[in-house]
Scaffold this active site. Structure first.
Site, short mmCIF file in Angstrom:
data_model
loop_
_atom_site.label_atom_id
_atom_site.label_comp_id
_atom_site.label_asym_id
_atom_site.label_seq_id
_atom_site.Cartn_x
_atom_site.Cartn_y
_atom_site.Cartn_z
N ASP A 127 -2.08 -1.75 -4.31
CA ASP A 127 -2.52 -0.59 -5.09
C ASP A 127 -1.44 -0.18 -6.10
O ASP A 127 -1.54 0.85 -6.73
CB ASP A 127 -2.91 0.58 -4.18
CG ASP A 127 -1.78 1.07 -3.29
OD1 ASP A 127 -0.63 0.62 -3.45
OD2 ASP A 127 -2.05 1.92 -2.42
N VAL B 275 0.87 -1.18 0.00
CA VAL B 275 0.00 0.00 0.00
C VAL B 275 0.90 1.23 0.00
O VAL B 275 1.68 1.43 0.93
CB VAL B 275 -0.90 0.05 1.25
CG1 VAL B 275 -1.92 1.17 1.12
CG2 VAL B 275 -1.60 -1.28 1.50
N HIS B 276 0.78 2.04 -1.06
CA HIS B 276 1.63 3.23 -1.08
C HIS B 276 1.00 4.43 -1.78
O HIS B 276 1.48 5.55 -1.62
CB HIS B 276 2.97 2.91 -1.77
CG HIS B 276 2.87 2.87 -3.27
ND1 HIS B 276 2.45 1.74 -3.94
CD2 HIS B 276 3.13 3.79 -4.22
CE1 HIS B 276 2.46 1.98 -5.23
NE2 HIS B 276 2.86 3.21 -5.44
N ARG B 277 -0.06 4.24 -2.55
CA ARG B 277 -0.63 5.36 -3.31
C ARG B 277 -1.28 6.37 -2.37
O ARG B 277 -1.98 6.01 -1.43
CB ARG B 277 -1.65 4.87 -4.33
CG ARG B 277 -1.02 4.20 -5.52
CD ARG B 277 -2.03 3.92 -6.61
NE ARG B 277 -1.42 3.24 -7.73
CZ ARG B 277 -0.88 3.85 -8.79
NH1 ARG B 277 -0.89 5.17 -8.84
NH2 ARG B 277 -0.35 3.15 -9.76
#
Length: 359
Positions: free
Chosen positions: A275, A200-202
């Site tokens: 994501d 998860v990074h967006r």
């Protein structure tokens, strides 16, 4: 000898550039210099990829680091412009859809240097995503567009970009996956096929407390071990919100991995939940079911073939159910991303050797 200035700054770009740089050496006739913007700047997200993937050392690192979109892109523009003026390349080569991509494209075109865009034509059709704006602008100022799929070619044609400037070469990430192989990966203590690999990074997820909570609590509720290679930005947000201790107790958290270790981790997973754009394809290359934690995907072929499910993070129940249901599923076979020789086709095209009919 063609002088190419390659602009990179983020982890996925390092992986793509590694494949193309190796092809430049094999094909010959191209002198490459690399400008690293410093968008990803710590060792785990940057330098280890240059070492591991045998990418030529950057001629310069602009050390831009983190900032708002405008500030970061502006600093990159200034630095790349200076490098183009000093090095006088025949062409600037850009990759993907990051702020580094946009800055490289704008700096080059304003100095009247031709631009080639690798991974052109991708569209999410969601202009709230910064990446979508970066893609569109970069494609419209490029004079050579290397499309990874036939869908990307159609997207470009719909925007009036067609003809011999568009080449359907396939996806350099497929080249990279074949180069890396599956390997053994890090020892995580779980049997192959039993665990979830999640990333998860967006900003659309990490900066929205409701979405981030839905993702993390949904992963926790899926009933499977979850391995979470942690992006530094996501870690900082969890610490700021007081969720870091809970995350450490709930998931098997890893520091960011090198490309080969990450590829092996994915290859042996039961499900990938992410994501990330690139990881969706990594899952597909290894025929591992994927749940994309967004409202859309650029890689529609993975959905059409049944290997990817798009699940917006609207609630923890929805995320948990999608991840749990993905275990044991399998899609159809297909090769929408080329034959594993995209990088060589790009090198040949830039060197002036025909690579087949235009897209």
């Amino acid at each position: 000898m063609l002088r190419v200035l390659t602009v990179v700054g983020a982890r996925p770009q390092f992986i793509k550039a590694a494949a193309v740089s190796r092809a430049f050496v094999r094909v010959g006739g191209i002198e490459e210099q690399i400008v690293h913007t410093g968008q990803h700047y710590d060792d785990a997200m940057s330098e280890q990829f240059f070492r591991e993937l045998d990418i030529p050392s950057p001629a310069v690192n602009l050390d831009v680091g983190s900032a708002s979109h405008g500030a970061q892109t502006g600093r990159m523009l200034e630095g790349i412009e200076a490098e183009i003026a000093a090095r006088k390349p025949d062409r600037v080569l850009i990759y993907g859809d990051t702020n580094s991509t946009l800055a490289g494209a704008l700096a080059a075109v304003k100095l009247h240097v031709p631009v080639a865009h690798v991974e052109a034509g991708l569209r999410s059709f969601n202009r709230a995503m910064p990446e979508e704006i970066n893609r569109i602008v970069s494609d419209h100022v490029s004079d050579v567009l290397f499309a990874p799929t036939k869908t990307a070619v159609r997207n470009l044609a719909a925007e009036g970009i067609r003809g011999d400037k568009v080449l359907d070469v396939g996806d350099v990430m497929y080249d990279a996956a074949l180069f890396a192989g599956s390997g053994n990966g890090p020892d995580i203590g779980f049997e192959p096929g039993t665990y979830v690999v999640a990333t998860v990074h967006r900003a659309e997820n990490t900066d929205d407390p409701a979405k981030l909570t839905a993702i993390l609590e949904g992963l926790a509720a899926a009933g499977r071990p979850v391995v979470l290679p942690m992006h530094p930005r996501t870690k900082n947000i969890l610490q700021e919100r007081g969720r870091w201790d809970w995350a450490q107790a709930t998931f098997r958290i890893l520091e960011p991995l090198g490309y080969r270790d990450m590829a092996a981790l994915v290859a042996h997973a039961g499900v990938v939940a992410t994501d990330s754009g690139g990881l969706q394809k990594e899952a597909f290359f290894h025929r591992v079911p994927c749940v994309t934690l967004r409202t859309e995907t650029e890689w529609t072929e993975t959905v059409e073939l049944g290997w990817n499910t798009v699940q917006p993070p609207i609630s923890s129940d929805a995320v948990g159910r999608a991840v749990s249901d993905a275990f044991g599923t399998a899609g159809s076979d297909g090769s929408p991303y080329g034959d594993g020789h995209a990088a060589e086709k790009i090198a040949l095209a830039l060197a002036g050797t025909p690579v087949g009919a235009p897209a």
